[in-house]
Every structure is written in structure tokens, then in C-alpha cells.
Design an enzyme around this catalytic site. Structure first.
Site, PDB file in Angstrom:
ATOM      1  N   VAL A  10      38.254  43.861  37.099  1.00 13.64           N
ATOM      2  CA  VAL A  10      39.054  43.592  35.908  1.00 13.64           C
ATOM      3  C   VAL A  10      39.925  42.377  36.189  1.00 13.64           C
ATOM      4  CG1 VAL A  10      41.040  45.042  36.542  1.00 13.64           C
ATOM      5  CG2 VAL A  10      40.502  44.661  34.138  1.00 13.64           C
ATOM      6  N   SER A  11      40.119  41.562  35.148  1.00 14.49           N
ATOM      7  CA  SER A  11      41.052  40.447  35.247  1.00 14.49           C
ATOM      8  C   SER A  11      42.198  40.715  34.293  1.00 14.49           C
ATOM      9  CB  SER A  11      40.365  39.123  34.888  1.00 14.49           C
ATOM     10  OG  SER A  11      39.998  39.125  33.517  1.00 14.49           O
ATOM     11  N   THR A  12      43.262  39.956  34.397  1.00 19.48           N
ATOM     12  CA  THR A  12      44.434  40.165  33.539  1.00 19.48           C
ATOM     13  C   THR A  12      44.058  40.037  32.076  1.00 19.48           C
ATOM     14  OG1 THR A  12      45.869  39.274  35.263  1.00 19.48           O
ATOM     15  CG2 THR A  12      46.777  39.394  33.048  1.00 19.48           C
ATOM     16  N   ASP A  14      41.097  40.506  30.759  1.00 18.50           N
ATOM     17  CA  ASP A  14      40.127  41.516  30.361  1.00 18.50           C
ATOM     18  C   ASP A  14      40.764  42.886  30.131  1.00 18.50           C
ATOM     19  OD1 ASP A  14      37.881  39.972  30.301  1.00 18.50           O
ATOM     20  OD2 ASP A  14      37.395  40.294  32.397  1.00 18.50           O
ATOM     21  N   GLN A  15      41.890  43.134  30.788  1.00 19.38           N
ATOM     22  CA  GLN A  15      42.486  44.462  30.767  1.00 19.38           C
ATOM     23  C   GLN A  15      42.692  44.962  29.340  1.00 19.38           C
ATOM     24  OE1 GLN A  15      43.256  46.354  33.610  1.00 19.38           O
ATOM     25  NE2 GLN A  15      43.433  47.970  32.099  1.00 19.38           N
TER      26      GLN A  15
END
Length: 221
Positions: A10-12, A14-15
Site C-alpha cells: 500500500v502507498s499513502t 492508495d490507502q
């Protein structure tokens, strides 16, 4: 016994978006294990990266792959783009004889179908974004009416045409090779449906739609 090594990313940005969050990935993987996995099964270990998919250095993925190669377990991810958004990376991984990949959201997909899906997803991101912007910019620069249309209407129509061509190019990697082999329009439609590729409106492919795609690809319009 079936064995899995689970990987999540997960990326910031995408969260919490589009089901990419960690909780959503855990849910999809749990559903796969409960409904589609061979039994009995064992989760050898779980790994998790908090990095963008564009980042080449993903230490937890490297550890997960090392364990897969060492134990013979299958690498299980919730969605294909959680592994990578680059089709070249996914293709290389699929060619590795020591790595077996399973995607929870596509439990029945084989390696060929996963490769197609990755290629189409990459093309979609590139074409639709870049070409729509280019078409709108071109219409704005010209600033002229065609057939009495207002500039905004002209720009909108141009964008629709570009999007239609982009969608055709998105499936070109599947449609053109099959057609070159003499596969019928109906069979090509079935291949797209089997691979989980949606139409522009999210429906199933028909022979008539495949024909329109071929006309756009061959005619340039």
C-alpha cells in the site's frame, strides 16, 4: 498441503482508495483462502510494503520472493497491481520457474490470463490519460468550430473519439494477434470475457464490439 507466502503493498495515495488499502487486501486474501484454495493449506509467512508501485526497491517483496523460492510455496497477492504496475516486472516473475503466483481477486486466472490483464492495465493507464489530455489541448489551440459546433462541444467530441481509439488500443495486444491467426470475432470476444477484460460500459464482449475495435485499429479512427 498447499502453502502460501502472502504479500501486500500500500502507498499513502492508495490507502482507502479503490480497495487498495491493507484491510481490503486482507479481506480479499481471506475470501480466496476460504473459498478457492485447496485444503488443507498453510500460510508460511506474510510480508507488507508501504511504498509506491513505481518504487523499484521493495524490500519486503524481495523477502517474500526469497521465501517462495526456498520453500516452494505460492506467492499470494490480493490484486495484480499490488505486486507491480509494470508488466515487464510481472512477466519476468512469471518466467521464473521457482515462483508460482496466485491473485486472490482472479482465483481462476492462469498465467496467460494474468499476463494479458497486466498488459492491458498498463496500456489503459498510458493511453487514456495521455491521449485525452493531448486531444483537449489540441482542440483548445485550434479554437475553431466544425459544422457549427461550439468549441466545448468540439473538444468533448474529440475527447470521446480519442477515448474510443485508446480503448481499442488497450485490447490490441489480444485482438490483433488472434485475428491474424484467423480466430473468429466471436472467439475473440470469448477470450476477452474469459480474461476478465470489461467493455467500455463494464459489460461483456460481443462479436460486433470486437469488429468495431478492429475497424478503429485498422482505420485509425
Amino acid at each position: 498441503m498447499k502453502r502460501y507466502v502472502i504479500y501486500r503493498r500500500v502507498s499513502t495515495t492508495d490507502q482507502g482508495k479503490h480497495g487498495h488499502g491493507i484491510d481490503a487486501q486482507k479481506r480479499d486474501i481471506a475470501l480466496f483462502l476460504q473459498n478457492f484454495s485447496e485444503e488443507p493449506f498453510e500460510v508460511v509467512k506474510e510480508f507488507e510494503d508501504h511504498l509506491s508501485g513505481k518504487t523499484a526497491d521493495r524490500p519486503e517483496l524481495a523477502k517474500a520472493l526469497e521465501m517462495v523460492r526456498k520453500t516452494g510455496a505460492e506467492l499470494l497477492v490480493a490484486k495484480l497491481d499490488r505486486l507491480s504496475r509494470k508488466v515487464s516486472f510481472i512477466a519476468t516473475l512469471m518466467d521464473d520457474p521457482k515462483v508460482k503466483l496466485r491473485v486472490a481477486s482472479m482465483p481462476q486466472a492462469d498465467i496467460f490470463q494474468l499476463h494479458i490483464y497486466a498488459a492491458l492495465a498498463e496500456q489503459e493507464r498510458e493511453f487514456i490519460s495521455a491521449r485525452t489530455k493531448a486531444a483537449l489541448a489540441e482542440a483548445k489551440v485550434k479554437g475553431k468550430k466544425l459544422g457549427g459546433l461550439r468549441p466545448r462541444t468540439e473538444a468533448r467530441n474529440k475527447a470521446l473519439q480519442v477515448n474510443a481509439k485508446a480503448r481499442a488500443e488497450r485490447v490490441a495486444g489480444v485482438v490483433l494477434p488472434l485475428r491474424a491467426q484467423g480466430v473468429s470475432l466471436r472467439k475473440i470476444a470469448e477470450a476477452l470475457n474469459t480474461s476478465g477484460v470489461p467493455t467500455a460500459r463494464g459489460g461483456s464482449w460481443q462479436a460486433s464490439q470486437v469488429k468495431r475495435v478492429l475497424e478503429r485499429l485498422e482505420g485509425g479512427g
